[in-house]
Enzyme design. Structure first.
Site, PDB file in Angstrom:
ATOM      1  N   SER A  71      -6.614   7.481   1.055  1.00  0.00           N
ATOM      2  CA  SER A  71      -6.969   8.298   2.202  1.00  0.00           C
ATOM      3  C   SER A  71      -6.607   9.752   1.916  1.00  0.00           C
ATOM      4  O   SER A  71      -7.118  10.336   0.968  1.00  0.00           O
ATOM      5  CB  SER A  71      -6.296   7.755   3.463  1.00  0.00           C
ATOM      6  OG  SER A  71      -6.876   8.294   4.628  1.00  0.00           O
ATOM      7  N   GLU A 193     -14.825   0.343   5.863  1.00  0.00           N
ATOM      8  CA  GLU A 193     -14.212   1.619   6.252  1.00  0.00           C
ATOM      9  C   GLU A 193     -14.647   2.060   7.650  1.00  0.00           C
ATOM     10  O   GLU A 193     -13.857   2.616   8.416  1.00  0.00           O
ATOM     11  CB  GLU A 193     -14.586   2.723   5.250  1.00  0.00           C
ATOM     12  CG  GLU A 193     -14.171   2.474   3.818  1.00  0.00           C
ATOM     13  CD  GLU A 193     -12.714   2.804   3.543  1.00  0.00           C
ATOM     14  OE1 GLU A 193     -11.984   3.143   4.494  1.00  0.00           O
ATOM     15  OE2 GLU A 193     -12.304   2.708   2.372  1.00  0.00           O
TER      16      GLU A 193
END
Length: 393
Positions: A71, A193
């Site tokens: 991330s 995601e």
């Protein structure tokens, strides 16, 4: 699990939020290089410099240092791969679900231009009544943090800025000019995601509206890529995941494949952790989470036993052992493959790009999204603002 395979794992602290990333005209004027921001990345570079000097004392090899992150950590990895200041401090990069190659959109961490960030920082200090840096530095920490949340809770101060120092140019142009730190790259994302957006919003859609929000005038160009019912949550999750994570990380992989000499290895993690209903709160159907954002971390680090609510089974343990070994092999050698593992070829668009599908049956095969991402790139090239930073000779 990585340590058990002979890897010396180092984690570092760095400045976050406004203290790590704010820019302003006054900060740029005092910097000595005419830019500001990126302080958190400078902390990472300082840590890497320390590692180069000291890691041998802990049994590590300074010639094989691998930076890795997930991330925002993967955003950091892409900045360091693009930064001249980080040259020589690492030998490989692992990045999971994040990159500074993202378009500058709400909630994105794509690289931005200095002037815009300076204006944002100047306005922030003015709102707090600070007329100079001395006044800003005298403000209480909590007052600054509280004001940050009030000013912009989505686009808070966390963005990589093309400051002419840490980032000399936008990431894509840096790679296109062959100025990146040209080292082996392992990069990928998770199949679910987009479920993170659904968790935060309860629901989103219909699909035509979602695509319009993402792609504007290019939405009609993108719509045929997602055939099906406009309210299909799986289709919406796929579109959101492609926009926020799949395409931007693929773009980074393509930049290295096209403009670099070192190999790039691409994966998609496609295994839904065995989470119980209610794991994400009472309003979200856990069956829609899939391989959600960050879910691969417990498999990479072999920490499944620290997830007491997961109904971990043999398939989970096998996938974890595979991923951890792939990652360890890459750290040791610059390539993930090894004995007892399904072969993982490098990503080569010129000869049929192969992507590793990490799932119950892990295997490499032709990238099923290559044509989709190529079309998304054409759409982004049509609608996105110019990459930040001036084109350099």
């Amino acid at each position: 699990m990585l340590a058990k395979q002979g890897i010396v794992v180092v984690t570092v602290n760095y400045r976050l939020g406004i203290f790590g990333f704010i820019s302003s005209t006054a900060l740029s004027a005092e910097s000595g290089y005419g830019g500001s921001g990126n302080y958190g990345f400078m902390d990472d570079i300082a840590a890497l410099t320390w590692v180069q000097r000291n890691i041998a004392r802990f049994g590590g090899d300074p010639r094989r240092v691998t930076i890795g992150g997930e991330s925002s950590g993967a955003v950091t990895a892409s900045v360091l791969m693009s930064s001249p200041l980080a040259a020589g401090t690492f030998a490989q990069v692992i990045a999971e679900s994040g990159t500074a190659f993202r378009v500058a959109a709400p909630g994105s961490m794509g690289a931005v231009n200095l002037k815009g960030e300076e204006a944002r920082g100047d306005a922030f200090f003015a709102k707090l009544g600070a007329t100079d840096l001395a006044g800003a530095r005298a403000l209480p920490t909590q007052a600054i943090l509280d004001a940050t949340r009030q000013v912009d809770p989505i686009n808070f101060f966390n963005l990589p800025v093309v400051d002419g120092h840490v980032l000399a140019d936008g990431p894509w142009r840096t790679f296109a000019r062959h100025k990146q730190n040209d080292v082996p790259l392992l990069v990928g994302w998770n199949s679910g995601e987009g479920s993170m957006q659904l968790m935060f919003m309860d629901k989103f859609g219909p699909l035509p509206d979602v695509l319009k929000g993402y792609y504007g005038v290019a939405a009609d160009q993108v719509a045929p890529l997602y055939p099906g019912a406009p309210d299909d949550p799986h289709l919406l999750i796929k579109a959101a995941g492609d926009y926020g994570f799949g395409y931007p990380n693929w773009k980074w992989a393509m930049a290295q494949a096209q403009f670099g000499k070192a190999p790039v290895y691409v994966y998609e993690f496609d295994h839904a952790p065995p989470v119980p209903e209610g794991y994400f709160g009472p309003k979200f159907d856990s069956r829609l989470a899939g391989a959600y954002h960050g879910s691969e971390l417990a498999y990479v680090f072999g920490t499944l036993n620290t997830e007491p609510k997961w109904a971990v089974g043999d398939v989970d343990r096998r996938i974890s052992a595979q991923m951890s070994t792939y990652w360890a092999n890459f750290i040791k050698t610059g390539q993930p493959g090894g004995p007892g593992l399904p072969a993982w070829p490098s990503y080569d668009p010129a000869h049929g790009p192969q992507r590793m599908h990490i799932a119950a049956e892990t295997a490499a095969g032709p990238d099923p999204d290559f044509a989709l991402f190529t079309t998304l790139k054409a759409a982004h090239d049509r609608i996105d603002p110019p990459e930040p930073g001036a084109a350099l000779p």
